[in-house]
Design a protein around this motif. Structure first.
Motif, PDB file in Angstrom:
ATOM      1  N   SER A  32       0.819  -1.203   0.000  1.00 45.10           N
ATOM      2  CA  SER A  32       0.000   0.000   0.000  1.00 45.10           C
ATOM      3  C   SER A  32       0.856   1.257   0.000  1.00 45.10           C
ATOM      4  O   SER A  32       1.956   1.279   0.545  1.00 45.10           O
ATOM      5  CB  SER A  32      -0.888  -0.003   1.248  1.00 45.10           C
ATOM      6  OG  SER A  32      -1.532   1.232   1.398  1.00 45.10           O
ATOM      7  N   THR A  33       0.316   2.319  -0.587  1.00 45.62           N
ATOM      8  CA  THR A  33       0.972   3.624  -0.498  1.00 45.62           C
ATOM      9  C   THR A  33       0.403   4.437   0.658  1.00 45.62           C
ATOM     10  O   THR A  33       0.816   5.567   0.873  1.00 45.62           O
ATOM     11  CB  THR A  33       0.790   4.408  -1.815  1.00 45.62           C
ATOM     12  OG1 THR A  33      -0.615   4.567  -2.072  1.00 45.62           O
ATOM     13  CG2 THR A  33       1.465   3.692  -2.967  1.00 45.62           C
ATOM     14  N   GLU A  34      -0.536   3.861   1.393  1.00 44.07           N
ATOM     15  CA  GLU A  34      -1.157   4.554   2.522  1.00 44.07           C
ATOM     16  C   GLU A  34      -0.354   4.401   3.804  1.00 44.07           C
ATOM     17  O   GLU A  34      -0.674   5.013   4.815  1.00 44.07           O
ATOM     18  CB  GLU A  34      -2.569   4.023   2.738  1.00 44.07           C
ATOM     19  CG  GLU A  34      -3.481   4.274   1.563  1.00 44.07           C
ATOM     20  CD  GLU A  34      -4.849   3.639   1.759  1.00 44.07           C
ATOM     21  OE1 GLU A  34      -5.135   3.130   2.848  1.00 44.07           O
ATOM     22  OE2 GLU A  34      -5.626   3.666   0.788  1.00 44.07           O
ATOM     23  N   ASN A  35       0.690   3.566   3.779  1.00 46.99           N
ATOM     24  CA  ASN A  35       1.510   3.301   4.949  1.00 46.99           C
ATOM     25  C   ASN A  35       2.980   3.487   4.590  1.00 46.99           C
ATOM     26  O   ASN A  35       3.365   3.377   3.431  1.00 46.99           O
ATOM     27  CB  ASN A  35       1.312   1.861   5.433  1.00 46.99           C
ATOM     28  CG  ASN A  35      -0.136   1.564   5.714  1.00 46.99           C
ATOM     29  OD1 ASN A  35      -0.791   2.243   6.474  1.00 46.99           O
ATOM     30  ND2 ASN A  35      -0.658   0.533   5.058  1.00 46.99           N
ATOM     31  N   THR A  36       3.789   3.758   5.608  1.00 51.08           N
ATOM     32  CA  THR A  36       5.232   3.885   5.408  1.00 51.08           C
ATOM     33  C   THR A  36       5.940   2.945   6.363  1.00 51.08           C
ATOM     34  O   THR A  36       5.578   2.857   7.544  1.00 51.08           O
ATOM     35  CB  THR A  36       5.706   5.333   5.662  1.00 51.08           C
ATOM     36  OG1 THR A  36       5.042   6.195   4.731  1.00 51.08           O
ATOM     37  CG2 THR A  36       7.207   5.468   5.484  1.00 51.08           C
ATOM     38  N   LEU A  37       6.956   2.255   5.853  1.00 47.45           N
ATOM     39  CA  LEU A  37       7.745   1.344   6.663  1.00 47.45           C
ATOM     40  C   LEU A  37       8.890   2.120   7.316  1.00 47.45           C
ATOM     41  O   LEU A  37       9.664   2.788   6.633  1.00 47.45           O
ATOM     42  CB  LEU A  37       8.310   0.209   5.808  1.00 47.45           C
ATOM     43  CG  LEU A  37       9.065  -0.878   6.559  1.00 47.45           C
ATOM     44  CD1 LEU A  37       8.145  -1.620   7.527  1.00 47.45           C
ATOM     45  CD2 LEU A  37       9.679  -1.856   5.571  1.00 47.45           C
ATOM     46  N   TYR A  38       8.966   2.062   8.624  1.00 46.51           N
ATOM     47  CA  TYR A  38      10.019   2.704   9.401  1.00 46.51           C
ATOM     48  C   TYR A  38      10.874   1.632  10.067  1.00 46.51           C
ATOM     49  O   TYR A  38      10.452   0.495  10.236  1.00 46.51           O
ATOM     50  CB  TYR A  38       9.418   3.597  10.499  1.00 46.51           C
ATOM     51  CG  TYR A  38       8.761   4.841   9.960  1.00 46.51           C
ATOM     52  CD1 TYR A  38       9.475   6.029   9.872  1.00 46.51           C
ATOM     53  CD2 TYR A  38       7.438   4.822   9.539  1.00 46.51           C
ATOM     54  CE1 TYR A  38       8.877   7.176   9.377  1.00 46.51           C
ATOM     55  CE2 TYR A  38       6.832   5.959   9.041  1.00 46.51           C
ATOM     56  CZ  TYR A  38       7.562   7.140   8.966  1.00 46.51           C
ATOM     57  OH  TYR A  38       6.972   8.264   8.469  1.00 46.51           O
ATOM     58  N   THR A  39      12.072   2.018  10.470  1.00 49.09           N
ATOM     59  CA  THR A  39      12.942   1.143  11.247  1.00 49.09           C
ATOM     60  C   THR A  39      13.097   1.737  12.638  1.00 49.09           C
ATOM     61  O   THR A  39      13.552   2.877  12.786  1.00 49.09           O
ATOM     62  CB  THR A  39      14.325   0.999  10.583  1.00 49.09           C
ATOM     63  OG1 THR A  39      14.147   0.450   9.284  1.00 49.09           O
ATOM     64  CG2 THR A  39      15.227   0.087  11.403  1.00 49.09           C
ATOM     65  N   LEU A  40      12.688   0.975  13.639  1.00 49.64           N
ATOM     66  CA  LEU A  40      12.875   1.355  15.037  1.00 49.64           C
ATOM     67  C   LEU A  40      14.152   0.668  15.505  1.00 49.64           C
ATOM     68  O   LEU A  40      14.246  -0.558  15.486  1.00 49.64           O
ATOM     69  CB  LEU A  40      11.688   0.901  15.885  1.00 49.64           C
ATOM     70  CG  LEU A  40      11.827   1.109  17.393  1.00 49.64           C
ATOM     71  CD1 LEU A  40      11.889   2.596  17.739  1.00 49.64           C
ATOM     72  CD2 LEU A  40      10.673   0.429  18.133  1.00 49.64           C
ATOM     73  N   THR A  41      15.150   1.458  15.876  1.00 49.61           N
ATOM     74  CA  THR A  41      16.420   0.909  16.344  1.00 49.61           C
ATOM     75  C   THR A  41      16.568   1.219  17.823  1.00 49.61           C
ATOM     76  O   THR A  41      16.499   2.376  18.234  1.00 49.61           O
ATOM     77  CB  THR A  41      17.603   1.501  15.558  1.00 49.61           C
ATOM     78  OG1 THR A  41      17.395   1.247  14.164  1.00 49.61           O
ATOM     79  CG2 THR A  41      18.922   0.881  15.996  1.00 49.61           C
TER      80      THR A  41
END
Length: 109
Positions: A32-41
Motif C-alpha cells: 500500500s501507499t497509505e503506509n510507510t515502513l520505518y525502522t525502530l532501532t
C-alpha cells in the motif's frame, strides 16, 4: 532489520487493543501507499540490553532483552494519515543507557 517475531526476548507485545491507531503489519506497508515502513532501532550504551525498559509505538511495546546486545532493529509500519504515539515508558534500571531512533527508508526521522 529483524522482524518482531524472530527473537522472543525482543518481540513486541500488544498492550492494548483500545488504542485508536494500531500499527499496520509490515505486509500492509509493502502492499500500500497509505503506509510507510520505518525502522525502530533500540540502542544500549553499556551493551547489556535494556534491563526491562520498554518503548511503545502506538499500542505495541518493544524492548532490547536484558543481557542481549548493544542494538536491535524492528520494522514498524505506520499509516501515513494518522498521528502516532511514541513513548519511552521505562520500567527498568539504567534508563540513561537506553536510546532509540525511528527512521524511514531514507534514514529521515
Amino acid at each position: 532489520t529483524e522482524t518482531p517475531t524472530e527473537t522472543p526476548t525482543e518481540t513486541p507485545t500488544e498492550t492494548s487493543t483500545e488504542t485508536p491507531t494500531e500499527n499496520p503489519t509490515v505486509n500492509d506497508c509493502e502492499a500500500s501507499t497509505e503506509n510507510t515502513l520505518y525502522t525502530l532501532t533500540l540502542l544500549d550504551a553499556f551493551g547489556d540490553g535494556w534491563n526491562s525498559n520498554q518503548i511503545r509505538v502506538n499500542s505495541v511495546q518493544y524492548t532490547l532483552g536484558t543481557g542481549t546486545s548493544v542494538e536491535s532493529s524492528f520494522d514498524v509500519c505506520l499509516a501515513n494519515d494518522a498521528c502516532h504515539e511514541v513513548e519511552f515508558i521505562g520500567g527498568g534500571a539504567w534508563q540513561e543507557e537506553c536510546s532509540w531512533t525511528l527512521t524511514d527508508d531514507q534514514n529521515a526521522p
